[in-house]
Design an enzyme around this catalytic site. Structure first.
Site, PDB file in Angstrom:
ATOM      1  N   LYS A   1      -0.598   9.522 -10.255  1.00 53.82           N
ATOM      2  CA  LYS A   1      -1.837   8.765 -10.437  1.00 53.82           C
ATOM      3  C   LYS A   1      -2.994   9.428  -9.701  1.00 53.82           C
ATOM      4  CE  LYS A   1      -2.417   4.796  -8.247  1.00 53.82           C
ATOM      5  NZ  LYS A   1      -2.284   3.363  -7.870  1.00 53.82           N
TER       6      LYS A   1
ATOM      7  N   TYR B   1       0.840  -1.201   0.000  1.00 48.09           N
ATOM      8  CA  TYR B   1       0.000   0.000   0.000  1.00 48.09           C
ATOM      9  C   TYR B   1       0.874   1.250   0.000  1.00 48.09           C
ATOM     10  CZ  TYR B   1      -4.322  -2.599   1.174  1.00 48.09           C
ATOM     11  OH  TYR B   1      -5.408  -3.416   1.156  1.00 48.09           O
TER      12      TYR B   1
ATOM     13  N   PHE C   1       2.486   2.071  -3.428  1.00 46.85           N
ATOM     14  CA  PHE C   1       1.539   2.582  -4.427  1.00 46.85           C
ATOM     15  C   PHE C   1       0.997   3.969  -4.044  1.00 46.85           C
ATOM     16  CE2 PHE C   1       0.861  -2.066  -5.603  1.00 46.85           C
ATOM     17  CZ  PHE C   1       1.604  -1.953  -6.774  1.00 46.85           C
TER      18      PHE C   1
ATOM     19  N   GLU D   1      -6.606  -7.714 -13.349  1.00 53.67           N
ATOM     20  CA  GLU D   1      -6.860  -7.905 -11.920  1.00 53.67           C
ATOM     21  C   GLU D   1      -8.375  -7.931 -11.652  1.00 53.67           C
ATOM     22  OE1 GLU D   1      -4.350  -5.309  -9.564  1.00 53.67           O
ATOM     23  OE2 GLU D   1      -2.532  -6.069 -10.506  1.00 53.67           O
TER      24      GLU D   1
ATOM     25  N   GLU E   1      -9.739   1.845  -8.289  1.00 50.96           N
ATOM     26  CA  GLU E   1      -8.419   1.645  -8.924  1.00 50.96           C
ATOM     27  C   GLU E   1      -8.105   0.161  -8.855  1.00 50.96           C
ATOM     28  OE1 GLU E   1      -4.937   3.123  -7.004  1.00 50.96           O
ATOM     29  OE2 GLU E   1      -5.887   3.488  -5.085  1.00 50.96           O
TER      30      GLU E   1
END
Lengths: 639, 639
Positions: free
Chosen positions: A336, A327, A330, A448, A439
């Site tokens: 992003k 976590y 990212f 995914e 996301e």
């Protein structure tokens, strides 16, 4: 002495520079002259007297025979042999000669020289260029030798040639010679290539193919150098670019030949006692090229060490819970979240006109909230646009929910954010959302299972509600990727050849522009919708580059978050400065050779079962491959 | 703060010391108190509130439920969590309880806590001791968890108990509890043991068994400490020896319990502002024990890093040529060559009486001369004894022959030493030898085919000639060796379980004295001689130690060079300061549990074919194993 210290490059193998020498039976002096005086890092030196022919030895087979090597193993320390000498196998050998005596002598000598190099623990030996167009016996013998090697590397010397002439003129594309040889040796990872760089270079496309091959050395003859205004050697712009490419791919430069530049005489005061190596100015120029490389950005410096061309299994965030450190990594990808904030802001403004901003509250649900970065981005978008927001943060990982609770308490969001500790597919929402933010994208977009998750979540989206992202598309392109192929092959099983990998592509030649594969759009209230897909693609290699070997496909995604706000890693449109996704790599069990005049036909399927989703893929032309990953037997993503 | 810097030990995992703490929902303070103030390296701390029971949670299954963990993941940096916290799983859990609610609560909690520890990237969690004598459901659940772990280690807490009482009194031998649990979990390498060290210790033999198990921690209660004359805690001599053994096997100490020593008050001038941790004097004592360890000799310091318990394939010097670096390493083993020189000297004196020393020349052949160390030792023996010597140096490796030639030239031995570049089995000698000297022994004596080579070479030995060595014998002993077993198992194939390995044995419990296996004597001119062998052996475990698990056999050799000059690695008679040979390890496919009252019956065969020699082995009692390496299918030595 390595070529220099340079912003991250000093960790690359390419910082070492060699020099090709004549035979000498005084190896300590050879080293002293070329390394201590000359400044080179190693010599590329013959190990055995070039006049030696096993069949001419008198008293052949005698018990008192001694090999005519360049010196006893004891003349250098073991570490000197291995750091400073690359063995050059006798150039006269010709294992595919019609002359049987020559052929047998060649085989005997080759094996004796490799045994001697192994005895000395050398790191590498250079194999001479095959003499004719056929190299079957040479390759058989090398393949036998490769089976017994543990650390010694073999470099096959090949001229860097690709002419447009017809085959009757002899060698037209040396890549084909290399390709035959390494296919006969089954892609052995201890066999790589050393390219003789000539004064004339093939087309850019043709050169590009070599970046996916395991090129260990670029041997540059002094003849290939130009002369600059002050009389010093230099290289053409195209040569400079090529050498920079080699440096970037961990290939080393070796200087070869006699000095052909008449250098200005050093001033009298300087000549005294200074023995200058005749090739020093060539080395200095190579070092100058090395030091002129762009320094690597900080992120890349770590990648050079750890991530480049390193195969990773894709995440399975639906089946496995992410760990805190994942976590954290990212969450640091601010680019992003800035894109997400822009998308949410545009959606909020579209949803609620300015005049109603103070009365209407938009209901936004973050599905897969993790530790809260999209919750924060959404609240910032609301603040930025002055819209009123109510947020539901839905998260199935109970460990991340602990952090979310602390975040809400710490930020004082209690009145705005409701945390739902639940899988979005099974949550019974008490109200419907205007905006659904997620996301869930992988390197290949849908890999995914974003489609399945959002299909489940859209039941609590209003009929006119907005999904961010609103669509995403996957892309593939064929690549030459010798290193990746060999790393997959090292597992010695079928399963690893039927698995896609997440990988920072580097030693890869991209053979044609990428093409789109599958697209998903959200929300999708159509009753006929399903998430199975099939796509047939045709790739054409550029006509000026020659043939190439396809080891598999590089995969990417691009996503429309909302209207003109997109996010993606497809090379031509990639969002800059984003590091959350590396490309994906789909390997082929058997690499396929492709010619510019016969297109590559590829098939990709996305298959859905009751508890899993998987891809199957195959090539049907120019040569059919077996189907990969039938029924998801090797790789699948669990629902 | 690690326990100290100490002659090589600072590289061992055992330098870290932990402390068992109560539950706290303020982890930063817990760390600050125990680590910054207390000086411990990590805390062994409950991760979840001990009053938590999943079945008692109100609104069970609710979407707003938050786990009652000790704090959010963000209260510590990721590196702090992983370096300073070992998770302690709730002690109340009982997965084999008859009470179904308790059993289900236990399973849920165990899985939640392990998931939380994984989320935090902790390095290890401590599993509480199984409550009763049965642990099947506990082991099933742990085994499920182990399948999903990548880096987290699990330590099963077990008291260090072995009483002679009968089973009706409850636990008599805690090793059996551990053994059942790890057999149910199939020797998973992520499962190890943490021993609660009590004030009373079992017998030495019983304790010795644990040195072959994967013991990660020794938890010492403050109750187990004695009090020294000045009122400080200390440990009994037997406890000290045990802890030193754990340090040597990379197990860490954890201090547990409340302080029970009334320490002398610090002087007034010192108390001000000094907050002393109540367990500091226990930690200081543990650090004192660590620092008092014997420093490791230089050779061992390298071994700690690289060789201890590291499995290597045995050399095949008959089939493969050694490399220069291998020769160099072995040539440095001066002890070995001093023994050879002594043996040759005695043989020369026996062969040639003093009065004939100046007229008789002894012919000595070194078969397998390598780069010449035995040639040198023989010439030194001749000089020392004033005997005249003629030496033939027979060597099959043409690369070593190069060095031999240079050596003879350099030393001026041209008139004395003749080099024969030939395999000793095929050489046609022009005269016969008085003395045949060889160093062809492997870790298991005959395993590098010394018998076959010397049988071939003795045809050029005079009928009354001497072979040095004149005989050699192999030995084996049964061992517990969890780490070696797991390393073999990691290859996931049969072949690795049927291969003997050369290995510096360390984390190994030797369960019984070694016994001799095969003996070979040279020369052997008997026409009936052959080199096949079969031996049945019986090993009895000492009666005071309890049962143990046999993972395989440690093998050694001892060799008579000449008369009273011997050379060997059998532990009770090993030649000191010799490093050329590590022991050999023969693994068992399925470990065998052995009780002191039922002997272990073992069979070893040496089998000979036309082109290879191999061993087969098996256990027939107390439990039969399959035959290992039938027909040499997995391992053989080529002729």
């Amino acid at each position: 002495m390595p070529l220099g210290e340079r912003g991250g490059w000093e960790r690359s193998e390419s910082r070492y520079c060699g020099v090709e020498t004549d035979f000498s039976d005084d190896v300590p002096s050879l080293l002293s002259f070329n390394i201590s005086t000359g400044g080179f890092d190693y010599v590329l030196a013959l190990l055995m007297n070039p006049s030696y022919r096993p069949s001419l030895v008198e008293g052949k087979g005698s018990e008192t025979q001694v090999l005519p090597v360049s010196g006893s193993d004891l003349v250098l320390a073991p570490s000197q042999w291995s750091s400073h000498v690359v063995g050059k196998i006798s150039s006269w050998i010709d294992l595919d000669s019609e002359d049987e005596v020559l052929r047998m002598d060649s085989e005997t000598t080759l094996k004796q020289e490799i045994a001697w190099a192994t005895h000395l623990s050398l790191q590498a030996c250079l194999l001479p260029t095959p003499k004719g167009t056929s190299c079957a016996n040479y390759a058989r013998c090398v393949n036998q030798i490769l089976q017994g090697l543990t650390t010694l590397q073999l470099w096959l010397r090949v001229p860097l040639v690709k002419s447009d002439g017809d085959a009757s003129e002899g060698l037209t594309d040396s890549w084909e010679l290399w390709n035959s040889f390494r296919l006969l040796c089954e892609h052995d990872s201890k066999l790589s290539v050393a390219l003789d760089v000539m004064s004339t270079l093939p087309s850019e496309t043709s050169l590009g193919r070599w970046m996916g091959e395991s090129v260990r050395a670029a041997i540059i003859s002094t003849d290939s150098f130009l002369t600059n205004a002050r009389g010093y050697p230099c290289l053409s712009k195209r040569h400079q670019k090529l050498i920079a490419g080699f440096f970037d791919h961990a290939a080393q430069v070796v200087v070869s030949g006699k000095p052909v530049h008449n250098l200005p005489k050093a001033s009298d005061s300087n000549t005294e006692g200074t023995q200058r190596h005749p090739l020093r100015s060539y080395l200095d120029y190579v070092a100058y090229l090395f030091q002129k490389m762009e320094p690597l950005p900080e992120q890349e410096r770590i990648e050079v060490l750890g991530y480049r061309d390193f195969l990773q299994a894709p995440l399975q965030p639906l089946m496995d819970n992410l760990e805190a450190q994942t976590y954290e990594t990212f969450e640091r990808d601010s680019t992003k979240y800035i894109q997400y904030q822009r998308a949410v802001a545009k959606a909020l403004v579209d949803r609620v006109p300015d005049e109603k901003a103070s009365e209407l509250t938009t209901v936004l649900m973050v599905v897969g909230a993790g530790r809260g970065p999209l919750v924060r981005a959404s609240l910032q978008a609301a603040e930025e646009t002055n819209r009123k927001l109510k947020v539901y943060a839905v998260e199935k990982n109970p460990n991340a929910v602990v952090t979310l609770h602390n975040l809400v308490k710490l930020e004082g969001w209690e009145g705005i954010v409701t945390i739902i500790s639940c899988d979005m597919r099974f949550w019974n929402a008490s109200e419907k959302a205007d905006i659904l933010v997620s996301e869930l994208l992988g390197s290949f977009g849908d890999n995914e299972l974003s489609p399945e998750c959002l299909d489940g979540a859209q039941r609590f989206l209003k009929p006119d509600g907005i999904s961010i992202p609103s669509s995403y598309t996957s892309f593939i392109q064929p690549v030459t990727a010798t290193k990746l192929y060999n790393d997959v092959k090292a597992h010695k099983d079928l399963a690893h050849f039927e698995t896609p990998y997440v990988v920072k592509l580097h030693s890869v030649a991209k053979l044609a522009p990428s093409q789109s594969v599958f697209t998903f759009t959200h929300p999708n209230f159509s009753t006929k919708a399903n998430n199975q897909r099939y796509k047939k693609l045709h790739f054409n290699l550029p006509s000026d580059g020659g043939s190439a070997l396809v080891h598999g496909f590089a995969g990417y995604f691009d996503s429309v978050l909302y209207k003109d706000v997109h996010l993606g890693i497809e090379p031509t449109t990639a969002t800059p400065n984003m590091f959350s996704w590396f490309p994906i790599f789909f390997p082929l069990r058997k690499p396929v050779e492709v010619h510019p005049d016969s297109p590559l036909e590829v098939h990709f399927w996305r298959c859905c079962g009751s508890s899993k989703v998987w891809y199957e893929w195959s090539v049907s032309s120019p040569t059919p491959t077996p189907m990969h990953n039938t029924n998801g037997r090797s790789y699948w993503v669990g629902l």
